[in-house]
Design a protein around this motif. Structure first.
Motif, PDB file in Angstrom:
ATOM      1  N   UNK A  61       0.840  -1.199   0.000  1.00 10.77           N
ATOM      2  CA  UNK A  61       0.000   0.000   0.000  1.00 10.77           C
ATOM      3  C   UNK A  61       0.875   1.248   0.000  1.00 10.77           C
ATOM      4  N   UNK A  62       0.502   2.248  -0.786  1.00 14.23           N
ATOM      5  CA  UNK A  62       1.252   3.498  -0.830  1.00 14.23           C
ATOM      6  C   UNK A  62       1.138   4.187   0.526  1.00 14.23           C
ATOM      7  N   UNK A  63       2.264   4.560   1.091  1.00 10.30           N
ATOM      8  CA  UNK A  63       2.301   5.147   2.432  1.00 10.30           C
ATOM      9  C   UNK A  63       2.318   6.673   2.366  1.00 10.30           C
ATOM     10  N   UNK A  92      -1.799   8.765   8.970  1.00  9.48           N
ATOM     11  CA  UNK A  92      -0.426   8.883   8.465  1.00  9.48           C
ATOM     12  C   UNK A  92       0.376   7.651   8.878  1.00  9.48           C
ATOM     13  N   UNK A  93       1.240   7.199   7.991  1.00  9.45           N
ATOM     14  CA  UNK A  93       2.065   6.020   8.247  1.00  9.45           C
ATOM     15  C   UNK A  93       3.415   6.386   8.845  1.00  9.45           C
ATOM     16  N   UNK A  94       3.768   7.663   8.802  1.00 10.78           N
ATOM     17  CA  UNK A  94       5.062   8.127   9.307  1.00 10.78           C
ATOM     18  C   UNK A  94       4.976   9.614   9.571  1.00 10.78           C
ATOM     19  N   UNK A  95       5.890  10.099  10.404  1.00  4.88           N
ATOM     20  CA  UNK A  95       6.075  11.537  10.571  1.00  4.88           C
ATOM     21  C   UNK A  95       7.565  11.834  10.447  1.00  4.88           C
ATOM     22  N   UNK A  96       7.861  13.033   9.999  1.00  5.87           N
ATOM     23  CA  UNK A  96       9.244  13.493   9.985  1.00  5.87           C
ATOM     24  C   UNK A  96       9.379  14.693  10.913  1.00  5.87           C
ATOM     25  N   UNK A  97      10.397  14.652  11.759  1.00  3.64           N
ATOM     26  CA  UNK A  97      10.701  15.757  12.652  1.00  3.64           C
ATOM     27  C   UNK A  97      11.665  16.694  11.934  1.00  3.64           C
ATOM     28  N   UNK A 324       6.276   4.981  -4.006  1.00  4.55           N
ATOM     29  CA  UNK A 324       5.815   4.116  -2.930  1.00  4.55           C
ATOM     30  C   UNK A 324       5.404   4.863  -1.667  1.00  4.55           C
ATOM     31  N   UNK A 325       5.795   6.137  -1.567  1.00  6.83           N
ATOM     32  CA  UNK A 325       5.679   6.866  -0.298  1.00  6.83           C
ATOM     33  C   UNK A 325       5.446   8.327  -0.656  1.00  6.83           C
ATOM     34  N   UNK A 326       4.334   8.897  -0.190  1.00 14.57           N
ATOM     35  CA  UNK A 326       4.001  10.293  -0.474  1.00 14.57           C
ATOM     36  C   UNK A 326       4.218  11.140   0.770  1.00 14.57           C
ATOM     37  N   UNK A 327       5.042  12.157   0.649  1.00 12.37           N
ATOM     38  CA  UNK A 327       5.160  13.144   1.717  1.00 12.37           C
ATOM     39  C   UNK A 327       4.036  14.157   1.546  1.00 12.37           C
ATOM     40  N   UNK A 328       3.239  14.314   2.572  1.00 11.51           N
ATOM     41  CA  UNK A 328       2.108  15.224   2.434  1.00 11.51           C
ATOM     42  C   UNK A 328       2.573  16.655   2.189  1.00 11.51           C
TER      43      UNK A 328
END
Length: 428
Positions: A61-63, A92-97, A324-328
């Protein structure tokens, strides 16, 4: 301690692989095989204790990632933790600090300790802030400053790190010769570009790449190879600077895999819609199928305040074509530090884009979700529709505000509801 990739290559199915397999409705051995090849990454630092494992890459699944973090204007960490909670609540599947405010170490540790999803960082931000405090200028940052920051963030539990290792002097020279409208818009890329040009030296992240790999292998940190020369406007897309950096990232991907370190590759950026598919395929080819992590892409430059929509349009095409991975991107992009409402809107827009791509890519369960919604709409089952909605609370709020409580149809059509009319006569 072995990394996820090393375990996979040794034929070992880890707990993380099993969790990913169950979440993705796939076979654990298939997940292991793709982790071994590097086409799936499971960012999972050994020191992130409350992590809910997730995979990024081929056949999954695209994250969606949400960026949070303090700034020099808004240095308080508490609002960022609330944004983290909202991002996770929204799926959200991830967060970036991306913190650059006061007390960066404390902010990062609070976010990692609070987050059940994988956390990414950009070490060059902290290294730069500390260099200014210690030496007076970014350009006086030392290699030791940079490496020690990376080691510290790895030890704290960062699951993946954006490291602009492919931004070389050669890539900058190609950019300068060709010319650009906006030059370098990546914050990390700008720091390193200034450092290289001032000191007349090669990028320390490129020159000391083997040392970075040692750190990442020790803590099983996934390297997210940053795109320091990503285009910041449509006119700069797919130019020599962007592509020359991408070529470097392909080389660095193989070197990381040789060391057993997981890799993701980052991509644009602003890009005309008709260039997106070709860029995605090019990255997959040059970077050997490594998971691709994109910002947007944003398909027009003229929509400040609506760039979550701009990015979602590009994000669907990117994901259909291989990302594969979208940064919002939030409505505040290009304008301000996002609010908690902006975080909500950004995550939802990216999740819609990701799901639209999952349907096309044949991801298990994606098409079935939409079929269930179609069946619920046919019989005007509003309770089921609300449960199936990607944002149930918002859908309930919209319906409740403009419809009588006992109304079967919706107020858009009222007595002339097409579904009610056809249902009535189809039963005869």
């Amino acid at each position: 301690m072995a990394t996820q990739m090393e375990h996979a290559r040794n034929g070992i199915i880890t707990d993380a692989m099993r969790v990913v397999a169950e979440a993705e409705h796939q076979d654990a051995e298939s997940i292991r095989e793709r982790v071994a090849r590097g086409v799936i990454a499971i960012p999972a630092n050994v020191n992130h204790k409350n992590l809910r494992f997730g995979g990024v890459g081929e056949g999954l699944r695209v994250k969606v990632n949400a960026n949070i973090g303090t700034s020099s204007t808004f240095p308080d960490i508490e609002p960022e933790l609330l944004k983290l909670d909202e991002a996770v609540r929204c799926g959200a599947d991830a967060v970036m600090d991306l913190s650059t405010g006061n007390h960066i170490d404390e902010s990062r540790r609070a976010i990692i300790g609070h987050s059940p999803v994988m956390v990414g960082t950009v070490p060059i931000y902290e290294a730069t802030v500390e260099a200014i405090k210690r030496h007076g200028a970014v350009v006086d940052m030392t290699v030791e400053d940079l490496l020690s920051t990376i080691e510290k963030q790895a030890k704290d539990g960062a699951d993946f790190m954006t490291l602009h290792c492919g931004l070389t002097r050669n890539a900058i020279e190609r950019l300068r010769k060709e010319g650009r409208v906006m030059d370098v818009v990546s914050r990390g890329g700008s720091f390193l570009t200034g450092w290289m040009l001032h000191n007349d030296k090669e990028n320390p992240l490129y020159e000391h790449y083997d040392e970075l790999l040692d750190i990442c292998a020790k803590y099983d940190v996934t390297i997210s190879l940053g795109d320091g020369l990503r285009p910041g406007c449509l006119a700069d897309a797919t130019d020599q600077g962007q592509i020359s950096e991408l070529l470097n990232l392909g080389e660095l991907t193989l070197r990381a895999w040789d060391r057993g370190v997981q890799v993701m590759v980052e991509g644009p950026g602003h890009m005309p819609f008709d260039q997106i598919a070709a860029n995605m395929k090019l990255e997959k080819q040059l970077c050997h199928g490594a998971p691709f992590y994109v910002l947007g892409p944003l398909v027009t430059d003229i929509a400040p305040g609506y760039d979550h929509i701009t990015a979602a349009i590009g994000g669907t095409m990117a994901a259909v074509s291989g990302a594969d991975f979208l940064c919002y991107v939030t409505p505040a992009e290009h304008l301000a530090l996002p609010t908690i409402e902006d975080v909500h809107d950004g995550v939802m827009a990216s999740r819609i884009a990701a799901h639209a791509a999952d349907i096309v890519k044949g991801i298990p369960g994606a098409k079935e979700q939409d079929l269930a919604m179609g069946k619920a709409r046919k019989i005007l089952d509003w309770e089921a529709q609300m449960k199936l909605a990607i944002d149930p609370e918002y859908a309930k709020k919209k319906r409740g505000a403009r419809n009588p409580e006992d109304e079967g149809a919706c107020s858009m059509c009222g007595d002339y509801c097409a579904v009610e009319i056809v249902n009535q006569y189809m039963k005869k």
